[in-house]
Scaffold this active site. Structure first.
Site, short mmCIF file in Angstrom:
data_model
loop_
_atom_site.label_atom_id
_atom_site.label_comp_id
_atom_site.label_asym_id
_atom_site.label_seq_id
_atom_site.Cartn_x
_atom_site.Cartn_y
_atom_site.Cartn_z
N GLY A 8 -4.76 7.65 -6.29
CA GLY A 8 -5.00 6.24 -6.55
C GLY A 8 -3.74 5.42 -6.37
N HIS A 9 -3.90 4.15 -6.52
CA HIS A 9 -2.81 3.19 -6.32
C HIS A 9 -1.75 3.31 -7.42
CE1 HIS A 9 -6.10 1.55 -3.94
NE2 HIS A 9 -5.15 1.01 -3.19
N GLY A 10 -0.51 3.01 -7.03
CA GLY A 10 0.59 3.05 -7.99
C GLY A 10 0.71 4.42 -8.62
#
Length: 144
Positions: A8-10
């Protein structure tokens, strides 16, 4: 055992895996691949492929991703298209991830996928809804 790759993001993936392991303990055949700002999708794709090689012991892989249509979801989907025993689940939440880690032994990727959706939906609620459900249970138990 079915392998799990969280992405996922970050810092979503590493944060989620850390939280899951805090609650239910260390997880074998599970790797978190973050997609930090500045990482290109080719690098993400390669990291996901390496994670699959490390996690797949012949029973398949399920990717748990954060956001439908996001780069982690799209890159995982490209990999899944090449493997019959791989699946992608998106919209991952903590309850779903923790429950599914405990249930995954002996499951196929398809069984995991379907049960994960049920767990995720069940875990999405509010205090008000839970209070209403509790009231309804009391009413039904009392026969009123």
């Amino acid at each position: 055992m079915l392998g799990v790759v969280i992405t996922g993001h970050g810092g979503f993936a590493s944060g989620l895996l850390q939280a899951v392991e805090q609650v239910i303990g260390p997880q074998d055949q599970c790797i978190a691949i973050d997609f930090p700002e500045g990482m290109c999708t080719d690098t993400l794709n390669q990291a996901l492929k390496v994670a699959c090689q490390r996690c797949d012991q012949g029973e398949g892989i399920v990717f748990l991703t954060d956001l439908l249509g996001g780069s982690p979801f799209r890159q995982a989907s490209l990999i899944v298209l090449e493997h019959l025993n791989y699946q992608v689940v998106t919209g991952t939440n903590m309850q779903m991830a923790a429950e599914m880690m405990l249930e995954r032994d002996g499951m196929s990727a398809v069984e995991f996928r379907d049960m994960a959706l049920e767990c995720g939906h069940r875990g999405l609620t509010s205090l008000w809804h839970e209070q209403q459900r509790e009231k309804q249970t009391i009413i039904n138990d009392d026969g009123i």
